[in-house]
Design a protein around this motif. Structure first.
Motif, PDB file in Angstrom:
ATOM      1  N   PRO A 164     -30.798  63.564 -63.607  1.00  0.00           N
ATOM      2  CA  PRO A 164     -29.592  63.728 -62.796  1.00  0.00           C
ATOM      3  C   PRO A 164     -29.287  62.454 -62.033  1.00  0.00           C
ATOM      4  CG  PRO A 164     -31.035  65.630 -62.543  1.00  0.00           C
ATOM      5  CD  PRO A 164     -31.817  64.596 -63.299  1.00  0.00           C
TER       6      PRO A 164
ATOM      7  N   GLY B 295     -30.913  70.694 -59.757  1.00  0.00           N
ATOM      8  CA  GLY B 295     -30.015  69.839 -60.516  1.00  0.00           C
ATOM      9  C   GLY B 295     -28.553  70.124 -60.293  1.00  0.00           C
ATOM     10  N   GLY B 296     -28.185  70.731 -59.176  1.00  0.00           N
ATOM     11  CA  GLY B 296     -26.783  71.051 -58.934  1.00  0.00           C
ATOM     12  C   GLY B 296     -26.249  70.369 -57.695  1.00  0.00           C
TER      13      GLY B 296
ATOM     14  N   ASP C 109     -23.573  71.214 -62.429  1.00  0.00           N
ATOM     15  CA  ASP C 109     -24.847  70.738 -62.949  1.00  0.00           C
ATOM     16  C   ASP C 109     -24.667  69.361 -63.572  1.00  0.00           C
ATOM     17  OD1 ASP C 109     -23.678  71.093 -65.444  1.00  0.00           O
ATOM     18  OD2 ASP C 109     -24.753  72.954 -65.870  1.00  0.00           O
ATOM     19  N   GLU C 110     -25.693  68.857 -64.208  1.00  0.00           N
ATOM     20  CA  GLU C 110     -25.657  67.496 -64.747  1.00  0.00           C
ATOM     21  C   GLU C 110     -24.534  67.312 -65.767  1.00  0.00           C
ATOM     22  OE1 GLU C 110     -28.578  64.432 -67.236  1.00  0.00           O
ATOM     23  OE2 GLU C 110     -29.350  66.335 -66.455  1.00  0.00           O
TER      24      GLU C 110
END
Length: 249
Positions: free
Chosen positions: A121, A136-137, A177-178
């Protein structure tokens, strides 16, 4: 200039129009817009044109592909009003815009290289508490700030299908997210490059379907070609405008 308008062969509106694949109404419209110098008149009031008008028309039509119809109109109007420096300023602005577009393209290509080589990320992604945003957000505010846009823009992109954030089950907040961050970055760069939302959406859809960024290579190649064509068109327009300026004396 008045003397030059009286020299040479007289042309009827239809003669000038046919020579360039235009209608006589288009010729009259161009004259009224100031793209062409004022026409001479016969004793019966009919318009007459000369080689000077033909040169003005050639210059205008050559300027349009590189500068746009609106800017080409402003350039010709300024020239015909004797404000040549104003015309040169408009031309300089077009060249500056082309240079900026080239730099934007380079930025997109750089972003793609970064995205292709990055698996983790981005810095800042995942900085929100896991209990709220999940691993990851990131939320809409931080992402908008990172891109230098308003949160409302991200919401508009979401409606257009460019990003698809999930909703946090506890708060209902959007969580990117990513993959969403990647899509938002690409959308941002492509918007800067002049692409419309409806043009970007299928590209991003292809990126998702393909699981990678390869579909954008064709778009970038097309973009690069269009920039080169604009640059070449500016050269052609400059040559015709120079010829017209020389004829005006």
């Amino acid at each position: 200039m008045g003397r030059n308008l009286q020299n040479g062969e007289r042309l009827r509106p239809v003669d000038l129009a046919r020579g360039h694949g235009l209608s006589t109404q288009a010729i009259r419209n161009y004259e009224e817009a100031g793209i062409l110098p004022a026409a001479g008149r016969t004793p019966h009031g009919y318009r007459t044109y000369t080689s000077l008008h033909s040169g003005a028309l050639r210059a205008f039509l050559a300027l349009v592909p590189g500068h746009s119809h609106q800017t080409a109109t402003s350039i010709m109007r300024a020239v015909n009003q004797g404000a040549v420096d104003e015309a040169f300023c408009l031309i300089d602005e077009s060249h500056a815009q082309l240079l900026d577009d080239r730099r934007t393209l380079q930025a997109v290509e750089s972003a793609l290289r970064d995205l292709e080589s990055t698996t983790a990320p981005e810095p800042g992604v995942g900085s929100e508490p896991a209990a709220v945003s999940g691993p990851g957000g990131t939320f809409i505010g931080p992402l908008a700030g990172k891109l230098g846009i308003r949160p409302a823009t991200l919401r508009k992109w979401e409606r257009a299908g460019l990003v698809r954030p999930r909703r946090d089950p506890l708060t209902g907040y959007r969580v990117y997210d990513e993959a969403d961050v990647r899509d938002a970055r690409l959308a941002h760069q492509l918007r800067r490059g002049g692409y419309l939302l409806e043009q970007i959406a299928p590209l991003i859809a292809q990126v998702r379907a393909a699981g990678g960024l390869e579909p954008l290579e064709a778009a970038l190649c097309d973009w690069r070609g269009r920039l080169s064509a604009r640059g070449r068109a500016m050269l052609t327009g400059a040559a015709e405008l120079d010829a017209y300026l020389r004829e005006r004396g």
